[in-house]
Scaffold this active site. Sequence first.
Site, PDB file in Angstrom:
ATOM      1  CB  SER A  62      -1.053  -0.077   1.290  1.00 49.70           C
ATOM      2  OG  SER A  62      -1.938   1.058   0.974  1.00 49.70           O
ATOM      3  CG  ASP A  63       2.859   5.094  -1.477  1.00 46.23           C
ATOM      4  OD1 ASP A  63       3.723   4.922  -0.884  1.00 46.23           O
ATOM      5  OD2 ASP A  63       2.460   6.072  -2.148  1.00 46.23           O
TER       6      ASP A  63
END
Length: 196
Positions: A70-71
């Site tokens: 995730s970012d």
Amino acid sequence: MTTLRVILASQSPRRRELLQLIGVPHEVAPANIDETLLPNEDPLAHCERLAREKVQAIAATASDAVVIGSDTIVVIDGEVLGKPNDAREAAIMLARLSGREHMVHTAVAVARGDTLLSGVESVKVRFRPLDAPTIEAYINTGEPLDKAGAYGIQGYGATIVERVDGDYFAVMGLPLGRLIGLLSKMGVKYQFGPLS
């Protein structure tokens, strides 16, 4: 029913807590990638690219596992606010966000074998107005210094957020609904516990 091996390609304690919250046992293997914004790169494309690269880096050596990456980025006036380099930069970011709306975009990517799926959850967040002493006191907690946009909604930062329009968990760093949807598309079952 066989429980799948799950690897979180992130060192974020928040993301780990969220997987624990929904009962998904997992290992942590942070991906070491270059997170530099490319010239003229669209913010949404940027965060989705990073989530995919994190997953690919770990999945390359863990083909037996489900890898989750995730970012999260904060965007205001079309500009991406990353993690501040110091207290001065954090104060500038917080003053800019004060009393205004901004967007939080969190990309999530999942890989299993040769399949990689990803998506971005976008959330509108409004801050209450912040005066200089409040900004300084918040920075003194240390919380803003390792967070995109210089705040964490799951900590002291909860008190400076006036409104969230969208997935709260995306603002924390892992959009759980979108994650489960992507896993389902690749045939991974989530039944309120370990993945199978």
